[in-house]
Design a protein around this motif. Structure first.
Motif, PDB file in Angstrom:
ATOM      1  N   ILE C  37     -31.012  12.071 -60.887  1.00 22.76           N
ATOM      2  CA  ILE C  37     -31.156  12.963 -62.043  1.00 22.76           C
ATOM      3  C   ILE C  37     -30.109  14.070 -61.968  1.00 22.76           C
ATOM      4  N   LEU C  38     -29.904  14.605 -60.762  1.00 23.52           N
ATOM      5  CA  LEU C  38     -28.926  15.691 -60.644  1.00 23.52           C
ATOM      6  C   LEU C  38     -27.503  15.190 -60.734  1.00 23.52           C
ATOM      7  N   LEU C  39     -27.278  13.944 -60.349  1.00 25.98           N
ATOM      8  CA  LEU C  39     -25.941  13.363 -60.498  1.00 25.98           C
ATOM      9  C   LEU C  39     -25.582  13.308 -61.975  1.00 25.98           C
ATOM     10  N   PHE C  40     -26.510  12.792 -62.788  1.00 26.64           N
ATOM     11  CA  PHE C  40     -26.279  12.782 -64.225  1.00 26.64           C
ATOM     12  C   PHE C  40     -26.280  14.204 -64.761  1.00 26.64           C
ATOM     13  N   GLY C  41     -26.989  15.084 -64.069  1.00 25.39           N
ATOM     14  CA  GLY C  41     -27.113  16.463 -64.513  1.00 25.39           C
ATOM     15  C   GLY C  41     -25.766  17.098 -64.807  1.00 25.39           C
ATOM     16  N   GLY C  42     -24.797  16.873 -63.907  1.00 27.37           N
ATOM     17  CA  GLY C  42     -23.480  17.464 -64.107  1.00 27.37           C
ATOM     18  C   GLY C  42     -22.915  17.084 -65.465  1.00 27.37           C
ATOM     19  N   ALA C 110     -31.372  -6.758 -69.467  1.00 24.48           N
ATOM     20  CA  ALA C 110     -30.296  -5.901 -68.940  1.00 24.48           C
ATOM     21  C   ALA C 110     -28.948  -6.482 -69.319  1.00 24.48           C
ATOM     22  N   GLY C 111     -28.852  -7.815 -69.237  1.00 24.55           N
ATOM     23  CA  GLY C 111     -27.611  -8.485 -69.620  1.00 24.55           C
ATOM     24  C   GLY C 111     -27.293  -8.231 -71.083  1.00 24.55           C
ATOM     25  N   VAL C 112     -28.308  -8.346 -71.933  1.00 24.61           N
ATOM     26  CA  VAL C 112     -28.106  -8.100 -73.362  1.00 24.61           C
ATOM     27  C   VAL C 112     -27.575  -6.682 -73.571  1.00 24.61           C
ATOM     28  N   PHE C 113     -28.174  -5.730 -72.864  1.00 23.93           N
ATOM     29  CA  PHE C 113     -27.733  -4.346 -72.980  1.00 23.93           C
ATOM     30  C   PHE C 113     -26.237  -4.237 -72.693  1.00 23.93           C
ATOM     31  N   LEU C 114     -25.820  -4.887 -71.610  1.00 19.43           N
ATOM     32  CA  LEU C 114     -24.409  -4.777 -71.222  1.00 19.43           C
ATOM     33  C   LEU C 114     -23.497  -5.462 -72.224  1.00 19.43           C
ATOM     34  N   GLY C 157     -20.664   5.175 -69.203  1.00 18.44           N
ATOM     35  CA  GLY C 157     -20.068   4.361 -68.132  1.00 18.44           C
ATOM     36  C   GLY C 157     -20.869   4.477 -66.853  1.00 18.44           C
ATOM     37  N   LEU C 158     -21.195   5.703 -66.478  1.00 17.78           N
ATOM     38  CA  LEU C 158     -21.992   5.900 -65.264  1.00 17.78           C
ATOM     39  C   LEU C 158     -23.362   5.241 -65.428  1.00 17.78           C
ATOM     40  N   HIS C 159     -23.898   5.359 -66.638  1.00 20.38           N
ATOM     41  CA  HIS C 159     -25.175   4.702 -66.906  1.00 20.38           C
ATOM     42  C   HIS C 159     -25.027   3.196 -66.787  1.00 20.38           C
ATOM     43  N   GLY C 160     -23.915   2.671 -67.323  1.00 22.24           N
ATOM     44  CA  GLY C 160     -23.676   1.234 -67.222  1.00 22.24           C
ATOM     45  C   GLY C 160     -23.608   0.770 -65.780  1.00 22.24           C
ATOM     46  N   ILE C 161     -22.940   1.570 -64.946  1.00 23.19           N
ATOM     47  CA  ILE C 161     -22.877   1.226 -63.520  1.00 23.19           C
ATOM     48  C   ILE C 161     -24.287   1.197 -62.932  1.00 23.19           C
ATOM     49  N   HIS C 162     -25.114   2.114 -63.386  1.00 20.84           N
ATOM     50  CA  HIS C 162     -26.494   2.123 -62.892  1.00 20.84           C
ATOM     51  C   HIS C 162     -27.263   0.905 -63.373  1.00 20.84           C
ATOM     52  N   VAL C 163     -26.963   0.456 -64.585  1.00 22.61           N
ATOM     53  CA  VAL C 163     -27.604  -0.773 -65.065  1.00 22.61           C
ATOM     54  C   VAL C 163     -27.212  -1.931 -64.153  1.00 22.61           C
ATOM     55  N   LEU C 164     -25.920  -1.990 -63.841  1.00 21.52           N
ATOM     56  CA  LEU C 164     -25.453  -3.056 -62.941  1.00 21.52           C
ATOM     57  C   LEU C 164     -26.169  -2.970 -61.591  1.00 21.52           C
ATOM     58  N   ALA C 165     -26.219  -1.753 -61.049  1.00 24.13           N
ATOM     59  CA  ALA C 165     -26.883  -1.580 -59.758  1.00 24.13           C
ATOM     60  C   ALA C 165     -28.349  -1.991 -59.861  1.00 24.13           C
ATOM     61  N   GLY C 166     -28.980  -1.601 -60.977  1.00 22.62           N
ATOM     62  CA  GLY C 166     -30.372  -1.979 -61.183  1.00 22.62           C
ATOM     63  C   GLY C 166     -30.531  -3.485 -61.224  1.00 22.62           C
ATOM     64  N   MET C 167     -29.583  -4.153 -61.889  1.00 22.51           N
ATOM     65  CA  MET C 167     -29.651  -5.622 -61.957  1.00 22.51           C
ATOM     66  C   MET C 167     -29.548  -6.210 -60.555  1.00 22.51           C
ATOM     67  N   TYR C 196     -36.637   2.531 -59.991  1.00 25.60           N
ATOM     68  CA  TYR C 196     -35.218   2.760 -60.266  1.00 25.60           C
ATOM     69  C   TYR C 196     -34.891   2.341 -61.698  1.00 25.60           C
ATOM     70  N   TRP C 197     -35.396   1.177 -62.074  1.00 26.18           N
ATOM     71  CA  TRP C 197     -35.098   0.674 -63.410  1.00 26.18           C
ATOM     72  C   TRP C 197     -35.654   1.594 -64.487  1.00 26.18           C
ATOM     73  N   HIS C 198     -36.840   2.126 -64.255  1.00 28.38           N
ATOM     74  CA  HIS C 198     -37.415   3.046 -65.236  1.00 28.38           C
ATOM     75  C   HIS C 198     -36.557   4.296 -65.371  1.00 28.38           C
ATOM     76  N   LEU C 199     -35.989   4.750 -64.260  1.00 28.13           N
ATOM     77  CA  LEU C 199     -35.141   5.937 -64.341  1.00 28.13           C
ATOM     78  C   LEU C 199     -33.908   5.653 -65.189  1.00 28.13           C
ATOM     79  N   VAL C 200     -33.330   4.459 -64.988  1.00 24.83           N
ATOM     80  CA  VAL C 200     -32.157   4.079 -65.780  1.00 24.83           C
ATOM     81  C   VAL C 200     -32.520   4.079 -67.257  1.00 24.83           C
ATOM     82  N   ASP C 201     -33.698   3.570 -67.542  1.00 21.38           N
ATOM     83  CA  ASP C 201     -34.196   3.574 -68.914  1.00 21.38           C
ATOM     84  C   ASP C 201     -34.349   5.001 -69.426  1.00 21.38           C
TER      85      ASP C 201
END
Lengths: 135, 314, 215, 538
Positions: C37-42, C110-114, C157-167, C196-201
């Protein structure tokens, strides 16, 4: 310890609850999109963020089980949001209140600044010659 | 007028330096008091309660509310006093008096230039009248610099693409050091200047003469003057030693090999180009760090500088 | 396990029992989510500051984002959150097949999202709405429109990377479920992946209105 | 107390054997020692940079190195000391070793994550060293924009190094929080925890809250360099002051990541070597939390002359003064602990006393810098340099060395030379003061920091300071020699050489692989020197 552990590992929520929360999230998404086409001026942000906050709360409370789990996790979550708020608010104490005591605003000299030319080491021109001061 | 300074502070020469110094010494003596208290306590305890033989059971006292509240509240009151005191002076440092003379300050790697309301410009020397508030409207051409005059107890960062403002009022004539206090690269410690505080009359005369026009000088002498006043010497020597940039000595008429390969004849055209567009042809072995002087130097001044460089034969 | 205690095989030696281990893992994940949360916070700070400085430019620039695609992606991510939550419920009930199905569904969503994101990005690249100094688009009024797109790309982009990590995390949980490592007694890793996935959401729930709706 | 287990237990150092068993170890004690190796290497590296800087500054003008090299030296000195030495220093090296022992646990909560954090540390260090090789950074450790965007040196690899090291720090913090929450021994309630544990807990909270912001800041800086995204770079419409907000949102709390665990060590040392119950246990524990909390609200005091708004400056100055109070409370509590104690001046205690003196100076000089008007004069001068060296080196490093000397017998089962260690403390204490006290005066006289060259009037004090650095260097040299000597020739240590009451001293020195034969049960508080007669077993 074991009795407690059994109680914790087996906290299963009814299927209906998950589906209801999911449905609510979709409905709220529809609402926020619909509302965005109305014009409330500055209130649009407030409305959009309030709806987002409600959605996030639903996710946290039910999907992430914060409502049922150890309250320590809820505390951690709140701390995260709180410190994020501190970061935003304290930074904006500065960025929103600059130049209140000057007649000349100290904002960007060239608001559309892309001063870089071919070589980044060379940042010639624009600054000192520009006397116009914009905000 | 205080000219010697104290153990810690250099002589204060602005209207606000006294205020800063008195708060400094208030904190200083307070600190000395607490430091002595703590160190004396430590030494006394270490001596008085030193271990003799085996350590037996010791006192089990674990806290004392009165004592703890005392050493929380007293420092709290003290620091609040300091806060209010410091803030008041800080506001006086920032709120510019209405009748101040406005001088534009430009920081650039690695020199300061000053534009006076009457049209004069100087480099690395800020000339101001005594007992008059001077407002500085500052900006930078490249990175962050910081305008620091210890004698005036003043410092303000100079930012690119933005104005910052500060002011001072000198109380004594003289020459005071001006330093850059925000790290700005290779020449950071050479980014020095002087604040020359003169009487009202001298200031008027000085403006009259129109500094930087080269009136009554031949081009070579004028160039030599510009070499000093425009701070060319920060990077270019005239005795042949290479510095941040190539030395001027004997450079005219030679061929210079270029960083990108190839070579070029050092003639009037090349020198002019190097002053106005320094990145165009970098001499091999040097970094592209020179700022452009487009708009800083007038044509006549560039001609004079070239004449001066031509005169520096080997 | 070399330890003296008789343990279930999934309890590591330094924990006294499964409950302690599970609580420790959960606490760890929650602290990790806090750092996220704080990483995205910046980036949220950067967004707030620049939006407050240039509200008109932000408003003009946000019109170039496709609300339909954004809404579609929001619905997709919410649905994937539901499926992953149900997957955990299924494994709690010991229904392994159902768990596998729901995890696969989550991955597909998740794939559809990407994929949707890919179409959005390539459209913007095509128009020259690139971040920073590569920005060449001229259709946005206001000062420094490239900053809007910089922040947009940085955040999504950072969110997308998190989606990938979540996948990746969900795939790992999926594989282990297939291998039969989890049961109604022990399913902590799926639960953690779910959190983790819920946080990405949740982060997307904020990005969506901030960029697509109110700009 | 169980003192006679030494004979029949196998130490974690000797079993299992082989390099591989170390590189893949999950034992927190071994990971602690791996960390110790890494940070000691970094400390020496950073120290050499520092000595070179001082040597160059012996006289004005160019002497030893060029201006470019000098700028790279002070950047590397700062970056190495902060990111590679002092931030991981106490928590990751000493904390890793001691924390589970103090809790009576077998390991930290996530041993694999622990090992991973060490490898991440090594990768980060490798990037830092690589940046050294590929045209070292010259931005200062703060990477201020726009200089860091414009300079041609290897900013990206150094930034990446700091970014990666951030993760190592986050993982350590995360691990510690969970360990303290979940793995305490039976009977060990929160208020029976040793104060070092409290300090590590407060530190860990800052680590997980602040470090992610450093991550995003550095990421944005890299993007700024690569794409010119225009958030921090004024040439692209960004705001350099915003960068400073981002940077200090992490880096100010990071100061407390550095000092809080040090304060925790001092609490242990003063109580043990005064053989007395700590005074104001709860006040010390809670003041750690007070510091941790308020430390997030004061970052703007690094920016009083940066062009930040006056209103923000006022708020930040006010809050800055509040953060000083809990530190003051701790100092008074330590002092009171010594009252009516039975004080033995062993080497760790000498470090603790040095800490007390130097940290007091460091803390008091912070008040000058928190006061707005005085800070305008002192900002970015040697006064600041001296201040943070008094806090970081006089504080944290002294505490670290105190802790190292305190737990050294536990770590390696060997005692070092008492005489030489005392000589070394004396040299370090004297050398430190000679080096840095002179810098306070330099600063108030107007000597700006990060200067390669300086005006002639500053020469005598600079020379004085440089001589101090030689004394300091000699002190450290002696320390390294006798410590390494003790590993091979040192006398064997008993389980409890200092007569302390916390768990780690009940197990043999060095401890066996899973720390305790039986999970210990807490029967008394960590500082109950008024109730328990404890024997020193050297």
């Amino acid at each position: 310890m074991t009795a407690e552990s059994a109680e914790h590992t087996k906290h299963i929520l009814p299927l209906r609850l998950y589906l209801a929360v999911g449905g609510a999230l979709i409905v709220l998404t529809a609402v926020t999109v619909a509302v965005s086409f109305l014009h409330f001026g500055g209130w649009n942000v407030v409305v959009a963020l309030s709806i987002a906050a409600i959605k996030a709360t639903l996710v946290a409370m039910f999907f992430m089980h914060l409502k049922y789990d150890n309250k320590l996790y809820l505390f951690i979550f709140i701390v995260a949001v709180l410190f994020l708020a501190v970061f935003i608010v304290f930074t904006m104490f500065d960025t929103m209140t600059r130049d209140q005591i000057y007649d000349v605003k100290a904002g960007p000299i060239t608001p559309d600044a892309t001063i870089y030319q071919s070589n980044p080491a060379d940042t010639s021109g624009t600054v000192a010659d520009s006397t116009s001061v914009h905000r | 007028m205080d000219t010697t300074g104290t153990l810690f502070m250099p002589p204060g020469q602005s209207t606000l330096s006294g205020e800063v110094d008195s708060l400094f010494y208030f904190i200083f003596y307070m600190s000395v008091f607490f430091f002595v208290l703590i160190v004396a306590g430590t030494i006394i305890f270490v001596y008085r309660y030193r271990r003799r033989g085996k350590a037996g059971l010791t006192s089990g006292v674990s806290h004392n509310t009165t004592l703890e509240v005392t050493w929380t509240v007293i420092p709290l009151i003290l620091v609040l006093i300091i806060f209010v005191w410091g803030f008041k002076t800080y506001m006086r440092m920032n709120v510019v008096p209405k009748d101040a003379i406005e001088i534009k300050v430009t920081g650039q790697k690695w020199f300061w230039s000053f534009d006076y309301p009457e049209g004069a410009t100087t480099v690395n020397e800020l000339v101001v009248p005594v007992d008059k508030p001077i407002k500085l409207l500052m900006s930078s051409k490249d990175v962050i610099h910081s305008f620091f005059v210890p004698a005036f107890r003043m410092k303000m960062d100079v930012l690119p693409n933005r104005y910052t403002i500060t002011w001072f009022e000198a109380i004594g004539a003289g020459n005071y050091d001006l330093l850059c206090a925000e790290y700005c690269g290779k020449g950071h410690s050479e980014m020095l200047g002087k604040v020359k505080v003169v009487s009202d009359r001298e200031y008027a005369e000085w403006l009259e003469k129109g500094p930087g026009t080269g009136e009554g000088l031949n081009p070579v002498d004028f160039g030599a003057q510009l070499y000093k006043s425009k701070a060319c010497f920060t990077c270019h020597s005239v005795d042949g030693t290479p510095n941040i940039g190539p030395s001027f000595k004997g450079v005219y008429g030679h061929k210079a090999s270029l960083e990108k390969g190839g070579e070029t004849a050092v003639d009037e055209n090349y020198l002019r180009e190097s002053i106005l567009d320094p990145q165009a042809k970098i001499v091999a072995g040097y970094q592209p760090v020179m700022p452009t002087y487009q708009g800083v130097l007038k044509d006549k001044q560039i001609d004079a500088l070239i004449a001066y460089i031509k005169s520096l034969k080997e | 396990m070399t330890d003296a205690h008789s343990h279930q095989p999934y309890v590591a030696h330094h924990f006294t029992d499964a409950f302690q281990q599970r609580e420790a893992a959960k606490l760890g994940v929650w602290i990790f989510l806090l750092t996220e949360i704080l990483l995205f916070g910046g980036l949220f700070v950067a967004y707030s500051v620049f939006r407050a400085w240039n509200p008109d430019m932000f408003h003009n620039a946000h019109k170039f984002l496709d609300v339909r695609m954004g809404t579609l992606n929001t619905v997709v991510l919410i649905t994937s959150s539901v499926t992953v939550a149900l997957a955990i419920r299924a494994i709690q009930l010991g229904r392994k097949k159902q768990t596998i199905g729901l995890l696969v569904a989550t991955l597909v969503l998740a794939g559809v999202f990407l994929v949707v994101k890919y179409f959005e990005y390539s459209h913007k690249f095509h128009l020259g709405q690139l971040p920073g100094k590569y920005y060449t688009f001229t259709g946005v009024e206001g000062s420094n429109p490239h900053v809007f797109f910089s922040i947009y790309f940085a955040m999504t982009g950072l969110h997308g990377i998190h989606v990938l990590a979540g996948m990746a995390v969900i795939s790992w949980a999926l594989i282990n479920t297939m291998k039969g490592k989890y049961s109604s007694e022990y399913f902590t890793p799926i639960e953690m992946a779910g959190l983790y996935w819920h946080l990405v959401d949740m982060i997307w729930i904020f990005l969506f209105p901030l960029f697509y709706l109110v700009g | 107390m169980n003192n006679n287990e030494t004979a029949n237990s196998i130490s974690f150092l000797s079993e299992p054997k082989g390099l591989k068993s170390w590189l893949f170890t999950l034992d927190h004690k071994r990971i602690g020692i791996l960390y110790l190796g890494g940070i000691m290497f970094s400390f020496i590296l950073g120290g050499v940079f520092a000595m070179l800087i001082r040597l160059e500054l012996l006289r004005p003008g160019p002497d030893l190195v060029s201006a470019d090299t000098y700028n790279q030296l002070f950047t590397l000195h700062g970056a190495v000391m902060i990111f590679l030495f002092i931030i991981p220093g106490v928590p990751a090296a000493l904390g890793n070793f001691v924390l589970p022992l103090m809790l009576g646990a077998k390991d930290v909560a996530f041993p694999r994550l622990n090992l991973a954090s060490w490898y991440i540390y090594v990768v980060g260090a490798a990037f830092a060293l690589y940046s050294l090789h590929s045209g070292a950074v010259d931005t200062g450790w703060t990477f201020y924009t726009p200089y860091s965007v414009q300079t041609q040196t290897s900013v990206v690899s150094m930034t990446l190094a700091a970014f990666i090291l951030g993760f190592s720090s986050i993982f350590t913090g995360l691990n510690f929080i969970v360990t303290i929450h979940k793995l305490r021994a039976p009977g060990q309630t929160w208020f029976k925890l040793p104060l070092f544990v409290w300090a590590l807990y407060a530190t860990a909270i800052i680590q997980v809250l602040a470090t992610p912001v450093l991550g995003i800041t550095l990421l944005l800086l890299i993007l700024e360099r690569l794409f010119g995204i225009g958030i921090f770079d004024p040439a692209m419409g960004g705001d350099p002051v915003l960068y400073q907000h981002f940077f200090w949102f992490y880096s100010h709390p990071a100061v407390y990541i550095m000092i809080l665990p040090g304060m925790g060590i001092i609490s242990e040392l003063i109580s043990v070597f005064s053989h007395k119950k700590i005074f104001g246990y709860k006040a010390i524990a809670f003041s750690s939390f007070g510091i941790a909390l308020v430390s997030f609200l004061v970052w703007g005091h690094h920016m009083f002359v940066s062009g930040q708004s006056e209103i923000a400056a006022m708020i930040f100055s006010f809050l800055t003064f509040l953060v000083g109070i809990p530190s003051g409370i701790k100092v008074f509590n330590w002092l009171s602990t010594m009252y009516k104690g039975s004080i033995s001046l062993e080497t760790p205690m000498l470090y603790a006393l040095s800490f007390l003196v130097l940290f007091t100076i460091g803390g008091l000089t912070g008040i000058f810098l928190g006061a707005l008007s005085v800070d305008v004069h002192l900002h970015d001068t040697y006064f600041v340099v001296a201040h943070f060296h008094y806090v970081m080196m006089g504080g944290t490093v002294m505490a670290f060395l105190g802790g190292l000397h305190y737990w050294w017998p536990k770590m390696f089962g060997k005692l070092y030379s008492s005489l030489w260690s005392k000589i070394s403390v004396a040299l370090i204490f004297i050398g430190f003061n000679v080096t840095f006290f002179s810098q306070f005066i330099l600063g108030t006289k107007g000597m700006p920091r990060r200067y390669y060259n300086y005006l002639d009037q500053f020469q005598p004090l600079h020379a004085f300071s440089t001589v101090g650095s030689w004394i300091l260097g000699l002190g450290f040299l002696i320390m390294f020699v006798y410590l390494i000597h003790s590993l091979f020739r040192g006398r064997r240590s008993g389980p409890n050489p200092w007569g302390a009451l916390t768990f780690e001293w009940t197990t043999p020195s060095p401890p066996p692989t899973y720390n305790f034969k039986e999970t210990p049960r807490l029967t008394h508080g960590p500082y109950d020197f008024d109730k328990i007669a404890v024997e020193e077993t050297k």
